[in-house]
Design an enzyme around this catalytic site. Structure first.
Site, PDB file in Angstrom:
ATOM      1  N   SER A  35     -25.282  68.318  -0.018  1.00 52.52           N
ATOM      2  CA  SER A  35     -24.233  68.107  -1.009  1.00 52.52           C
ATOM      3  C   SER A  35     -24.565  68.805  -2.334  1.00 52.52           C
ATOM      4  O   SER A  35     -24.548  70.029  -2.407  1.00 52.52           O
ATOM      5  CB  SER A  35     -24.016  66.609  -1.189  1.00 52.52           C
ATOM      6  N   ASP A  69     -26.414  82.951  -4.946  1.00 50.44           N
ATOM      7  CA  ASP A  69     -25.298  83.866  -5.213  1.00 50.44           C
ATOM      8  C   ASP A  69     -25.476  84.623  -6.526  1.00 50.44           C
ATOM      9  O   ASP A  69     -25.042  85.769  -6.653  1.00 50.44           O
ATOM     10  CB  ASP A  69     -23.981  83.090  -5.240  1.00 50.44           C
ATOM     11  N   LYS A  92     -23.245  69.506   4.349  1.00 51.18           N
ATOM     12  CA  LYS A  92     -22.142  68.610   3.961  1.00 51.18           C
ATOM     13  C   LYS A  92     -21.401  69.247   2.794  1.00 51.18           C
ATOM     14  O   LYS A  92     -21.850  69.224   1.658  1.00 51.18           O
ATOM     15  CB  LYS A  92     -22.683  67.238   3.565  1.00 51.18           C
TER      16      LYS A  92
END
Length: 699
Positions: free
Chosen positions: A474, A485, A499
């Protein structure tokens, strides 16, 4: 949302009288189990909620009906050891009708199937008791026969004779497991008779609410595993868990056929601090303080949770089958835990310094372990200037580490199950100039962009790595994904949990619906759902990813991607990946801890692939002895390679590797194999990058 739903509720009440009159009279002992008016209304509202507000809004049609039918059978009889083939043939006529039944509020078919299962289960338990009461010495343990372990794809038994033979073998298997675990015949007989009598007693306590919840969840969870109907009682329990107003052991549990399985441990909770319970362990007994152990095999999850929960300071004892056991090994251990509320300060981020010698030089790396993404909402709302939060604590720890002149930073997110989305966003902001941190795509297709709007820029500008594992979930995945990224950190360790969905609780006239209505995406447009975050360099997993993780859940929503919000930029790490992986493999090829984890995991996966077990006692004991010898050999090879004393026998309290088991005050970061390797990989990168920069400066 509530305004829209209240209007639809009123519109669904009309015409229910005709629906309720469809119930057929029955004379069996389960005749009292009939759907109530409130349940019919709730079912119609669940249909409407899913239709209008579920993230995917998949159609309720014949294909969905078939999924519901198969899912319901899977819940009622996962091992195909109760229903007869004739029962299934009878139910098959409904396979493509559950969509119509649900739209009409017709619950009787679901109740009929459940009641048939109760009837068959009663017959099976009585048969098992008959065998046991005749004496387990009447069972032939010299016969050369096998029992199929996983019967999910097995054919349904054709008749009672086939069922009797299956259950005779099941009883033999249970007796053998307990014999090999060291129990004598008298105790085994008493234990199993008591177990089956208790199961019969609980069957007769079945309520209409149990039937309704099971049936509606077969429907709801055909959409995704996190969409779930909560009965009024379970809704209350859910609210209690969310507010932490009752104490427990700090573990997330789920049903696993007839067992209750540990999914993950709450950081700083009693179970995690005990170092004796691990994810995928099975709880088979619960006792209050010094009371007798209550066998809970075959119990419903909510019943087991009630036994485990209790007041602060009280002691609960759990009988646990470790996840490291072979599938046929019933050997258990008893763990005593003192129930307590998890204190926020115990979940707080912690720092340490990792001292390494690398390429002939001494280095110091700062390590910040973040067990959870926490935020003291109460103190924040009250205007307390000293409220605790993950980001505030990490800023302070970085400042302290920079005063120690560390050469780089490792953020340790292993076993971090998530927490505050706001904190994941703000923590990301410490390591980027400014910009988007995570995308949330809603069920109407709208994409909300969470952004770091800080004008202060990077708080920490130095080199860093993020260490994750399968239990990083999460909010952890949002942070790790953003660091990957933005090319801000090397991501190392194991594939994360996966998740990537958002749930909301919607009240019903009867209970509540936990509904999936949004999905997380990274700034690169990639979902964290199902796939999680893939590390730049992977370490062996200490848990079986086929058993733990989003991809292990039925009907898990798939990975996908949307339009990115971060311009594609050159990845500064990419030119070095091949060399970094090569050095990592060379360094860990003979590393005792890495070798041990790889061998144990491969051995465990091999055992899990076995489809049957022998019911011949001599063969079974030989098989079990071979497994134990191999596991002991793995452990002693690791110990000898590290200069430690070998064991004479396996110690069940030996922790899973990946993080040391010692108390924090005794912990040395250098003893943590994965943390140490993470430091070396980061230093490898710094060395390679410096060399290239030096060569370029010459040019």
């Amino acid at each position: 949302m509530k305004y829209l739903l209240s209007g639809s509720l009123l519109g669904l009440i009309f015409g229910l009288q005709a629906t309720l009159s469809l119930a057929k009279p029955s004379t069996d002992e389960w005749d009292y189990l009939q759907p109530s008016r409130d349940q019919v209304i709730a079912s119609l509202n669940v249909v409407e909620l899913l239709k209008r507000h579920h993230y995917n809004k998949p159609p309720l049609n014949d294909a969905r009906s078939s999924q519901i039918f198969d899912g319901y059978l899977e819940i009622l009889d996962p091992s195909r050891s109760y229903f007869l083939a004739s029962d299934i043939a009878e139910f098959e006529s409904w396979r493509t009708q559950f969509d119509d039944f649900l739209r009409e509020g017709k619950l009787e078919p679901g109740f009929t199937m459940y009641k048939r299962q109760l009837e068959r289960q009663t017959q099976r338990l009585n048969y098992a008791l008959g065998l046991l009461e005749a004496g387990i010495d009447q069972l032939n343990f010299k016969a050369d026969e096998d029992l199929t372990i996983n019967r999910e794809k097995s054919p349904w038994p054709q008749n009672t004779t086939e069922l009797n033979d299956l259950w005779r073998k099941k009883i033999k298997d249970e007796v053998l497991r307990l014999k090999i675990a060291g129990k004598d015949s008298k105790n085994i007989q008493e234990l199993l008779i008591k177990r089956y009598k208790n199961q019969l007693t609980r069957l007769r306590q079945t309520r209409g609410e149990d039937v309704f919840q099971t049936y509606i969840n077969a429907f709801a969870q055909s959409y995704d595993p996190h969409t779930q109907y909560l009965s009024p009682e379970n809704a209350e329990n859910f609210d209690i868990n969310m507010s932490l107003s009752l104490e427990g052991i700090g573990a997330v549990l789920q049903s696993d056929n007839e067992y209750v399985q540990v999914v993950r441990l709450v950081p700083a909770g009693p179970a995690e601090k005990s170092k004796q319970i691990q994810p995928a362990d099975k709880i088979i007994g619960v006792a209050q303080g010094s009371d007798d152990m209550v066998d809970v095999i075959g119990w419903r999850l909510d019943e087991v949770v009630k036994l485990i929960r209790g007041s602060k300071g009280s002691v609960v004892r759990l009988e646990v089958i470790p996840a490291s056991n072979a599938p046929s090994d019933q050997t258990s251990k008893v763990v005593s835990l003192t129930r307590e509320a998890v204190k926020l300060e115990e979940q707080a981020a912690k720092k340490s310094i990792l001292n390494l010698q690398h390429d002939g030089r001494d280095y110091k790396l700062g390590v910040i372990e973040i067990p959870a993404f926490y935020l003291d909402f109460k103190a924040l709302r009250a205007g307390d200037p000293d409220y605790k939060s993950t980001t505030r604590d990490v800023k302070r720890l970085i400042t302290e580490l920079e005063k120690d002149h560390v050469d780089g930073l490792v953020i340790d997110l292993r076993n971090n199950g998530g927490g505050s989305l706001q904190e994941a966003n703000e923590l990301t902001g410490l390591f980027i100039n400014r910009g988007p941190t995570v995308l949330v795509r809603n069920n109407d297709g709208r994409v909300d962009v969470l952004t770091d709007d800080s004008s202060t820029g990077l708080f920490y500008k130095g080199p860093m790595a993020v260490l994750v594992n399968r239990l990083s979930a999460s909010a952890s995945e949002i942070f790790a994904g953003a660091m990957q990224d933005y090319h801000r950190a090397l991501i190392l360790g194991g594939q994360t949990f996966g998740k990537g969905t958002v749930q909301s609780i919607q009240p019903l006239n009867h209970g509540e619906l936990k509904l999936t209505l949004a999905k997380f995406y990274r700034v690169s447009g990639q979902s964290t759902q199902h796939q999680g975050v893939i590390p730049d360099i992977s370490y062996p997993s200490v848990v079986d990813t086929q058993e733990i993780g989003e991809s292990a859940l039925p009907h898990a929503m798939p990975w996908d991607s949307i339009r990115p919000v971060l311009p594609l930029a050159r990845n500064p790490f990419k030119p070095y990946f091949d060399e970094l992986k090569k050095r990592h493999e060379q360094r860990t090829q003979n590393n005792p801890d890495f070798v041990y984890i790889r061998e144990r995991l491969a051995f465990s996966q091999k055992l899990m692939q076995e489809t049957s077990v022998s019911l011949n006692e001599e063969k079974r004991r030989t098989y079990q002895s071979t497994i134990e010898k191999q596991q002991l050999a793995f452990e002693n090879a690791r110990r000898l390679a590290k200069g430690e004393k070998p064991l004479d026998k396996l110690d069940q309290d030996e922790p899973a590797l990946g993080k040391p088991s010692k108390e924090d005050k005794d912990l040395k970061p250098e003893e943590d194999a994965f943390l140490t390797e993470t430091g070396h990989v980061l230093l490898d990168y710094l060395g390679l990058n410096a060399r290239v920069a030096h060569n370029n400066s010459k040019i």
